[in-house]
Design a protein around this motif. Structure first.
Motif, PDB file in Angstrom:
ATOM      1  N   VAL A  35     -15.930   8.503   2.664  1.00  0.00           N
ATOM      2  CA  VAL A  35     -15.507   8.013   3.982  1.00  0.00           C
ATOM      3  C   VAL A  35     -15.982   6.579   4.185  1.00  0.00           C
ATOM      4  O   VAL A  35     -15.218   5.718   4.633  1.00  0.00           O
ATOM      5  CB  VAL A  35     -16.018   8.940   5.107  1.00  0.00           C
ATOM      6  N   GLN A  36     -17.228   6.308   3.846  1.00  0.00           N
ATOM      7  CA  GLN A  36     -17.761   4.956   3.984  1.00  0.00           C
ATOM      8  C   GLN A  36     -17.001   3.973   3.110  1.00  0.00           C
ATOM      9  O   GLN A  36     -16.670   2.861   3.539  1.00  0.00           O
ATOM     10  CB  GLN A  36     -19.246   4.934   3.652  1.00  0.00           C
ATOM     11  N   ALA A  37     -16.716   4.353   1.880  1.00  0.00           N
ATOM     12  CA  ALA A  37     -15.980   3.475   0.968  1.00  0.00           C
ATOM     13  C   ALA A  37     -14.563   3.238   1.487  1.00  0.00           C
ATOM     14  O   ALA A  37     -14.050   2.118   1.426  1.00  0.00           O
ATOM     15  CB  ALA A  37     -15.933   4.088  -0.432  1.00  0.00           C
ATOM     16  N   HIS A  38     -13.955   4.275   2.018  1.00  0.00           N
ATOM     17  CA  HIS A  38     -12.599   4.160   2.553  1.00  0.00           C
ATOM     18  C   HIS A  38     -12.574   3.214   3.763  1.00  0.00           C
ATOM     19  O   HIS A  38     -11.656   2.408   3.899  1.00  0.00           O
ATOM     20  CB  HIS A  38     -12.079   5.546   2.940  1.00  0.00           C
ATOM     21  N   GLN A  39     -13.582   3.297   4.605  1.00  0.00           N
ATOM     22  CA  GLN A  39     -13.652   2.460   5.805  1.00  0.00           C
ATOM     23  C   GLN A  39     -13.747   0.977   5.481  1.00  0.00           C
ATOM     24  O   GLN A  39     -13.235   0.149   6.223  1.00  0.00           O
ATOM     25  CB  GLN A  39     -14.825   2.880   6.684  1.00  0.00           C
ATOM     26  N   VAL A  40     -14.392   0.652   4.386  1.00  0.00           N
ATOM     27  CA  VAL A  40     -14.543  -0.761   4.015  1.00  0.00           C
ATOM     28  C   VAL A  40     -13.569  -1.173   2.917  1.00  0.00           C
ATOM     29  O   VAL A  40     -13.694  -2.257   2.350  1.00  0.00           O
ATOM     30  CB  VAL A  40     -15.998  -1.092   3.600  1.00  0.00           C
ATOM     31  N   ALA A  41     -12.611  -0.303   2.634  1.00  0.00           N
ATOM     32  CA  ALA A  41     -11.588  -0.565   1.610  1.00  0.00           C
ATOM     33  C   ALA A  41     -12.211  -0.912   0.257  1.00  0.00           C
ATOM     34  O   ALA A  41     -11.751  -1.820  -0.437  1.00  0.00           O
ATOM     35  CB  ALA A  41     -10.629  -1.656   2.064  1.00  0.00           C
ATOM     36  N   ALA A  42     -13.246  -0.178  -0.101  1.00  0.00           N
ATOM     37  CA  ALA A  42     -13.918  -0.407  -1.381  1.00  0.00           C
ATOM     38  C   ALA A  42     -13.018   0.032  -2.531  1.00  0.00           C
ATOM     39  O   ALA A  42     -12.099   0.822  -2.357  1.00  0.00           O
ATOM     40  CB  ALA A  42     -15.231   0.376  -1.432  1.00  0.00           C
ATOM     41  N   SER A  43     -13.311  -0.506  -3.686  1.00  0.00           N
ATOM     42  CA  SER A  43     -12.592  -0.086  -4.887  1.00  0.00           C
ATOM     43  C   SER A  43     -13.620   0.405  -5.904  1.00  0.00           C
ATOM     44  O   SER A  43     -14.806   0.112  -5.807  1.00  0.00           O
ATOM     45  CB  SER A  43     -11.777  -1.242  -5.461  1.00  0.00           C
ATOM     46  N   PHE A  44     -13.133   1.148  -6.874  1.00  0.00           N
ATOM     47  CA  PHE A  44     -14.023   1.660  -7.905  1.00  0.00           C
ATOM     48  C   PHE A  44     -14.400   0.564  -8.887  1.00  0.00           C
ATOM     49  O   PHE A  44     -13.577  -0.273  -9.251  1.00  0.00           O
ATOM     50  CB  PHE A  44     -13.350   2.786  -8.696  1.00  0.00           C
ATOM     51  N   ASN A  45     -15.649   0.600  -9.342  1.00  0.00           N
ATOM     52  CA  ASN A  45     -16.033  -0.236 -10.466  1.00  0.00           C
ATOM     53  C   ASN A  45     -15.715   0.565 -11.735  1.00  0.00           C
ATOM     54  O   ASN A  45     -15.156   1.663 -11.666  1.00  0.00           O
ATOM     55  CB  ASN A  45     -17.520  -0.638 -10.377  1.00  0.00           C
TER      56      ASN A  45
END
Length: 117
Positions: A35-45
């Motif tokens: 959820v946190q990653a989705h909120q900040v539009a993170a991508s996978f390394n």
């Protein structure tokens, strides 16, 4: 009393049940990281991409799916679907301590944000 006549499988069964309970909590924590990653539009390394692929393999092994699985969507959507399926599989299938141990480590990394760029 002969030792080869003693059923020691109760210890493995207890270990699997305890690990299952722990893993369900770990998956819940991983959902929070998602959820946190989705909120900040993170991508996978790179580690995250490899991790999602291995999670798919583990899900297939635990669920007895021959031929693998195919999930569509963005990386984070695939992760969400995969975590949902893992909760069900861990709760319902007999389990494998070796795979559960690997899964535990992977979920900890995911929860710590180590899979995101």
């Amino acid at each position: 009393m002969k030792f080869h006549d003693v059923d020691t499988s109760i210890f493995e069964e207890e270990a699997v049940e305890r690990k299952k309970e722990s893993l369900i909590l770990d998956i819940a924590e991983a959902f929070s990281a998602f959820v946190q990653a989705h909120q900040v539009a993170a991508s996978f390394n790179e580690r995250g991409i490899a991790g999602v692929m291995r999670l798919m393999e583990i899900e297939c092994l635990l669920a007895g799916m021959e031929g693998g699985m195919e999930l569509e969507g963005t990386g984070l959507t695939v992760l969400c679907t995969l975590l949902s399926e893992l909760v069900v599989t861990v709760a319902q299938e007999p389990g494998d301590l070796a795979l559960y141990g690997e899964l535990e480590i992977m979920l900890e990394e995911l929860s710590d944000g180590e899979w995101f760029a």
